[in-house]
Design an enzyme around this catalytic site. Structure first.
Site, PDB file in Angstrom:
ATOM      1  N   ASN A 617      -8.610  10.765  11.620  1.00 29.49           N
ATOM      2  CA  ASN A 617      -9.832  10.084  12.464  1.00 29.49           C
ATOM      3  C   ASN A 617      -8.639  10.573  14.086  1.00 29.49           C
ATOM      4  OD1 ASN A 617     -10.645   8.939  15.244  1.00 29.49           O
ATOM      5  ND2 ASN A 617     -11.650   7.397  13.945  1.00 29.49           N
ATOM      6  N   THR A 620      -8.362   7.501  16.977  1.00 28.16           N
ATOM      7  CA  THR A 620      -7.594   6.744  16.514  1.00 28.16           C
ATOM      8  C   THR A 620      -5.917   6.793  16.093  1.00 28.16           C
ATOM      9  OG1 THR A 620      -7.901   6.086  14.160  1.00 28.16           O
ATOM     10  CG2 THR A 620      -8.815   5.070  15.431  1.00 28.16           C
ATOM     11  N   GLN A 624      -2.274   5.463  18.278  1.00 24.50           N
ATOM     12  CA  GLN A 624      -1.997   5.481  17.545  1.00 24.50           C
ATOM     13  C   GLN A 624      -0.293   5.890  18.561  1.00 24.50           C
ATOM     14  OE1 GLN A 624      -0.493   3.210  15.122  1.00 24.50           O
ATOM     15  NE2 GLN A 624      -2.257   2.131  15.988  1.00 24.50           N
ATOM     16  N   GLY A 688       2.281   8.045   7.595  1.00 28.18           N
ATOM     17  CA  GLY A 688       2.054   7.718   8.629  1.00 28.18           C
ATOM     18  C   GLY A 688       2.135   8.360   9.869  1.00 28.18           C
ATOM     19  N   GLY A 690       1.593   5.701  13.064  1.00 24.78           N
ATOM     20  CA  GLY A 690       2.100   4.648  13.842  1.00 24.78           C
ATOM     21  C   GLY A 690       3.533   4.734  14.933  1.00 24.78           C
ATOM     22  N   GLU A 691       4.849   4.675  13.711  1.00 21.14           N
ATOM     23  CA  GLU A 691       5.784   4.817  13.556  1.00 21.14           C
ATOM     24  C   GLU A 691       6.543   6.003  14.707  1.00 21.14           C
ATOM     25  OE1 GLU A 691       6.631   2.792  10.437  1.00 21.14           O
ATOM     26  OE2 GLU A 691       7.493   0.293  11.847  1.00 21.14           O
TER      27      GLU A 691
HETATM   28 MO1  MOS Z   1       5.865  -1.925  11.762  1.00 22.31          MO
HETATM   29  S1  MOS Z   1       7.733  -2.218  11.830  1.00 22.31           S
HETATM   30  O1  MOS Z   1       4.599  -3.571  10.905  1.00 22.31           O
HETATM   31  O2  MOS Z   1       5.333  -1.439  13.122  1.00 22.31           O
END
Ligand code: MOS
Length: 732
Positions: A617, A620, A624, A688, A690-691
């Site tokens: 998406n 979203t 992030q 991933g 997010g991080e």
């Molecule tokens: Mo993660 S350490 O659950 O952003």
């Protein structure tokens, strides 16, 4: 951003449409409830009492006055608390599931440690009475000062599950073969979690069955931790977390207040609710460790790495070991024949550290990517060219091929879009009025740990046609999980997104690995796609006539003469997937304006590229990355937890002292996803996000500040005082 049309969402080629959050309406109308907001009849309110010292023994605790206060039902201390199962070997055990003992000791190990728990009829009564509890202590000198206790460091079992030390070749040889060498120490401070929703728990017993409303990223492991702590069979425990206001690692484990709440509910036989304060978020819900990172790097004259080491020194609690894997990123990022990465830790009277967004990479990338910039400068080489020169062909850590690695494209596309060619290699060349203008960049990588997950699909017919319900014990910590699950199911079943209902946040549903470590999206949606495909094949098998031309779930249901159908599936890493190393990659480009007289830094723009496989998406996913960049700005410029070295108390206790970036601190943010197909990681090709967003942002900012000023800022945060008083900095 492209307009969303139903066709885009229905078409398989358009998975990734910037669909609005399907739970958005519930969120903005206050109907999406966080843990503390559930209404439970006859609920009592708990409020913890915290230690006012950091080290020593509690000699007594006087609860008489608190017990007499209006509305107070019970005051728990070590004298009357139930006996908890003790924590096992706290170094190697899984922290998400191990038992957590509270109020079972008079030993004080850190400031703010819970020493009591007041339960009253209202929150205010409990909070007031908690202030009436008086403890007396025999204090010892708290171990707080990093420099004073660093000599007591030891080698931990592991660094957040990763190898403590790795080595290849010989650093000594690599450094002596080098034409250029650098030896630098970087430092990142303690940081604390400040999610929109602080932690909260409601515990309700009905007979021997326990329901827990909790702010948790992890439904299954939370259930196991509770079971291990209280000897309650897992099947008697239900953990609910339908909506969560941010996780970031803080909500990966059940903290002490969870166990206090359950204990009180059990002992009083009444439901109990606890919502911890912002101050307790600083002292009782984990923190990111202060990391001191010693970097050595050697290269040939043309910029080929001959050696690189990353030695991390950090602290943990006296009663539990958690070590952030800050050196991990250096193991996998660049090609060097000689390398050493180590982690050492020493005990302090500071609460146990925990996961915080991109644990390891957030501090580690600051050290690594500033080192790369410092060396590029020594070599008089463009920082991107220097990185490309040292691009590995396979994962330097284990020799596995990368499932996909588009780092070079990230850097090149980013450079192009940012206008990197306008950067001058020499610092202090670019000014605007009283400002020194600088450009900086850094490369980013973050592991993409895909995990096994289960999912259930329920098909039925409504007014508009075929509908689906997806059920799984997944969590949406604010990232858009609901929406990407709905999009994935809609895509596979060929129905519009608004005909998919998503039921998550309940530990009774099919198990998933929860949300964290950037594994959620790939793990959840692979299971959703698998179960929808499995349902379609099962339907096909039920059809007696020729079904070869039938493709959509609706056609298959009708041909099978069914109005309802249900299927469950589990999907995890394939044998093929295990043969590859999985990482997401990105690059950040930053422009800074520095007023040297005042030490003020403006960050008018950040441009980031990310290569994360399939983007489920666009909206979203972009959010992030933007969130990560904003936190990266906080990490670079303002965020720092300061403890009083004498008492171990927190100088930074609220948002007034712990500064997170606000709108005025953040300029223009541009995010680009590099098209990438990862055929190995999982069936959705999802890595991933997010991080990755936060990783290396601080390095890019520090590198830009160097380009503007010629000053290397090696200790975060880069406060005005450090810039103005640069000569007084401990410049390693
Ligand atoms: Mo993660 S350490 O659950 O952003």
């Amino acid at each position: 951003m492209a307009e969303i049309t139903e066709n885009m969402i229905k078409s398989k080629d358009n998975l990734g449409a910037p669909e609005n959050r399907i739970e958005g309406f519930l969120k903005v109308t206050g109907k999406a409830k966080y843990a503390a907001e559930f209404s439970v009849p006859n609920v009592l309110y708990g409020f913890p009492v915290r230690s006012t010292i950091a080290a020593g023994t509690m000699t007594d605790i006087d609860t008489a006055e608190a017990e007499k206060a209006e509305g107070v039902v019970k005051v728990f201390t070590h004298k009357n608390a139930m006996k908890f199962n003790p924590a096992p070997d706290v170094e190697s055990t899984n922290k998400m599931t191990m038992p957590k003992s509270v109020l079972n000791t008079t030993a004080i190990n850190s400031f703010g440690q819970y020493i009591g728990f007041v339960v009253a009829e209202t929150f205010e009564q409990a909070r007031y009475a908690a202030n009436l509890v008086k403890a007396t202590y025999q204090e010892t000198d708290p171990k707080i000062d990093f420099d004073k206790y660093v000599d007591t460091a030891y080698k931990p079992d592991n660094a957040n599950g990763a190898a403590t030390d790795t080595q290849r070749g010989s650093m000594e040889e690599g450094m002596s073969n080098a034409s250029k060498t650098l030896d630098i120490t970087y430092q990142t401070p303690i940081e604390v979690h400040n999610p929109m929703e602080p932690h909260a728990t409601i515990a309700v017993f009905e007979g021997d069955a326990l329901t827990v409303y909790d702010a948790t990223q992890m439904l299954g492991p939370s259930k196991v931790a509770i079971s291990n702590t209280f000897n309650i069979p897992q099947e008697k425990i239900r953990v609910l977390a339908p909506y969560i206001g941010g996780g970031f690692g803080s909500k990966l484990r059940a903290w002490d207040h969870v166990m206090l709440t359950i204990m009180a509910a059990k002992m009083l036989d009444k439901p109990v609710k606890t919502a911890i304060t912002r101050q307790m978020m600083q002292t009782n819900a984990g923190l990111r460790q202060l990391n001191r990172q010693h970097m050595r790097i050697g290269t040939s004259t043309d910029g080929k790495l001959t050696a690189m080491s990353h030695e991390v020194m950090t602290h943990t609690a006296v009663d539990e070991v958690f070590v952030e894997q800050a050196g991990f990123i250096t193991r996998t990022m660049y090609d060097t024949p000689n390398q050493l990465v180590t982690h050492r830790v020493f005990d302090t009277n500071i609460q146990v550290p925990t996961w915080m967004r991109a644990p390891g990479e957030t501090p580690g990338s600051f050290a690594l990517e500033c080192t790369m910039d410092e060396m590029a400068d020594q070599l008089q080489m463009d920082p991107i060219a220097f990185r490309i020169k040292n691009e590995p062909k396979t994962n330097p850590l284990d020799g596995k091929p990368f499932s996909s690695r588009s780092l070079v494209q990230c850097m090149q596309v980013g450079a192009d879009k940012f206008g990197w060619s306008k950067r001058k290699q020499e610092p202090r060349q670019n000014t605007k009025d009283n400002w020194l203008v600088g450009y900086g960049m850094a490369a980013a990588s973050r592991a993409a740990p895909y995990q096994e997950s289960s999912s259930r699909v329920k098909l039925s017919y409504g007014d508009d046609g075929l509908e689906a319900v997806i059920e799984m014990a997944a969590t949406d910590i604010g990232t858009g999980t609901y929406t990407i699950i709905a999009q994935t199911a809609a895509n596979c079943l060929d129905i519009p997104v608004d005909r998919v209902a998503v039921n998550i946040g309940d530990s009774d549903l099919p198990a998933t690995p929860g949300s964290g470590g950037s594994w959620g999206a790939g793990s959840f949606t692979s299971a959703v796609d698998a179960v929808c495909e499995k349902a379609k094949s099962a339907l096909k098998n039920k059809i007696t006539s020729d079904s070869s031309a039938l493709t959509t779930a609706d056609e298959l249901m009708k041909a099978a003469k069914l109005t309802e159908f249900e299927m469950e599936a589990t999907e995890g890493p394939s044998e093929d997937s295990k043969k590859y190393a999985h990482f997401s990659y990105g690059a950040h480009f930053v422009e800074v304006w520095v007023d040297e007289d005042l030490g003020m830094v403006k960050i008018p723009r950040v441009l980031s590229t990310s290569a994360v496989g399939t983007v489920l998406n666009q909206k979203t996913a972009r959010s992030q990355v933007v969130g990560g960049i904003v936190w990266g700005i906080g990490q670079a410029m303002t965020e720092e937890t300061t403890l009083d070295k004498r008492y171990g108390s927190y100088v930074t206790r609220t948002f007034a002292d712990y500064h997170v970036p606000v709108n005025l601190d953040v300029g223009d943010i541009e995010v680009h996803f590099i098209p990438e197909e990862d055929e190995h990681i999982n069936r959705m090709g999802v890595k991933g996000i997010g991080e990755l967003g936060i990783t290396s942002v601080a390095a890019a900012i520090a590198n830009a500040i160097y380009n503007a000023t010629g000053k290397r800022m090696r200790t975060l945060p880069i406060t005005p005082a450090k810039l103005v008083d640069y000569e007084k900095q401990p410049v390693a």
